[in-house]
Design an enzyme around this catalytic site. Structure first.
Site, PDB file in Angstrom:
ATOM      1  N   CYS A 161      67.267 -13.370 -45.999  1.00 49.61           N
ATOM      2  CA  CYS A 161      65.966 -12.939 -46.505  1.00 49.61           C
ATOM      3  C   CYS A 161      65.374 -11.839 -45.637  1.00 49.61           C
ATOM      4  CB  CYS A 161      65.009 -14.139 -46.570  1.00 49.61           C
ATOM      5  SG  CYS A 161      63.338 -13.709 -47.061  1.00 49.61           S
TER       6      CYS A 161
ATOM      7  N   CYS B 195      61.573 -12.125 -45.235  1.00 48.35           N
ATOM      8  CA  CYS B 195      61.138 -13.154 -44.285  1.00 48.35           C
ATOM      9  C   CYS B 195      61.343 -12.719 -42.835  1.00 48.35           C
ATOM     10  CB  CYS B 195      61.914 -14.450 -44.527  1.00 48.35           C
ATOM     11  SG  CYS B 195      61.859 -15.088 -46.204  1.00 48.35           S
ATOM     12  N   ASP B 196      62.484 -12.082 -42.554  1.00 42.87           N
ATOM     13  CA  ASP B 196      62.901 -11.910 -41.168  1.00 42.87           C
ATOM     14  C   ASP B 196      62.996 -10.470 -40.698  1.00 42.87           C
ATOM     15  OD1 ASP B 196      63.193 -14.691 -41.073  1.00 42.87           O
ATOM     16  OD2 ASP B 196      65.256 -14.586 -41.818  1.00 42.87           O
TER      17      ASP B 196
END
Length: 341
Positions: free
Chosen positions: A166, A169-170
């Protein structure tokens, strides 16, 4: 509305003789991506009072909102001129469904029984963890799909320590780093393009010479000065004890092995449908996608409908998922009306 087949179970008594089970709902929707939430909007507006069991935030395969929660920017969903982030789109759809009376249960379905009506769905109570039985006259399955992994030993060990599925997300944690993205489809290039906002370099590793991504995504990636490509190569190992240090590569054409030093590895090689709950109960194809009737969302079990990526392995777009969610809600409404007649 009355029960479509009272002969199956004429009361709310469960198999143990308890009468504590709540009355059957008109419809339960399992999953809360664009398909499930669109189904909820239509079902709620039809006064079916749907319950959406939306998944649990800690799950990578059954998180509320599905794959769109991992999508940085959506430019091709009709109605949004400037595009919007995946989580924002899910938020809009969720709120719209709630406005018309949709109820949400933020937990993961553990088991279903589709052998008789009313159908039964078990999910843990979010506060106690104790499994609760829910009954429904009809069920809409919109459990979506999950990301595939490479199957390397280091993936699981280094997940969240440099390995990710992701970028949204990261990506922030890799500011100024060298990053590798594995894959050749739209998802891989979308991840790569997003990661150029943070990374120093982004290398797309693909096992073939040609990409599977759409032409517009390829054009964007090729024009991005931060993105480079390694062709005809597979990742054989991810180095690092406590964090990613790089990937070992094997070129399938030349036979050469090489090492690419990176601190981030984003895997974007495809998806698998979340259909484990329905094995032995609903018909599936060889890849595990649910089969539905032609020009319908109906499964092989009367009163059970499927929509979104759980039954679509061709398009897998937010807008097509939403379209099939609409179909499933209308199909369920018509089925309930016919059963009542």
């Amino acid at each position: 509305m009355s029960e479509p087949d009272q002969a199956d179970n004429p009361s709310n008594t469960d198999v143990t003789g308890s009468t504590d089970v709540a009355p059957a709902r008109d419809v339960i929707i399992i999953g809360s991506g664009p398909a499930g939430l669109t189904a909820a909007i239509y079902a709620a507006r039809a006064n079916l009072s749907p319950l959406v069991i939306e998944g649990e935030p800690s799950s990578t395969s059954d998180q509320p909102g599905g794959q769109l929660m991992l999508t940085s920017e959506i430019e091709n969903f009709p109605g949004f001129v400037d595009g919007l982030a995946g989580p924002d789109l899910i938020g809009h759809m969720r709120g719209q469904a709630a406005r018309f009376g949709t109820e949400y249960l933020t937990t993961k379905v553990e088991r279903v029984d589709l052998s008789s009506r009313p159908f039964r769905v078990w999910a843990p109570d979010p506060s106690t963890g104790v499994a609760v039985e829910h009954r429904a006259r009809s069920v809409i399955v919109s459990t979506g799909a999950r990301s595939l992994m490479l199957g390397l030993e280091a993936e699981e060990r280094l997940l969240s320590r440099g390995v990710s599925t992701c970028a949204t997300c990261d990506g922030f944690f890799f500011r100024g780093h060298d990053i590798a993205v594995i894959g050749g489809g739209d998802s891989a290039l979308e991840e790569a393009i997003f990661l150029t906002k943070f990374g120093e370099t982004v290398t797309v590793i693909h096992r073939r010479k040609e990409l599977r991504a759409s032409k517009i995504m390829q054009d964007r990636a090729f024009k991005n000065p931060k993105i480079r490509f390694i062709w005809d190569s597979v990742v054989t190992h991810i180095r690092g004890d406590v964090k990613v240090e790089g990937v070992e590569l094997h070129n399938s054409v030349t036979g050469e092995d090489s090492f690419l030093p990176v601190s981030g590895v984003f895997v974007a090689i495809g998806h698998v449908p979340n259909t484990d709950l329905f094995v032995g109960q609903l018909d599936m194809d060889e890849a595990g996608y649910l089969l539905t009737a032609a020009e319908s969302s109906a499964t092989n079990v009367s009163g059970v409908f499927a929509c979104g990526d759980v039954q679509d392995h061709i398009y897998r777009q937010a807008v097509t998922a939403a379209g099939t969610g609409c179909m499933a809600a209308i199909d369920a409404e018509r089925w309930l009306e016919a059963a009542e007649a």
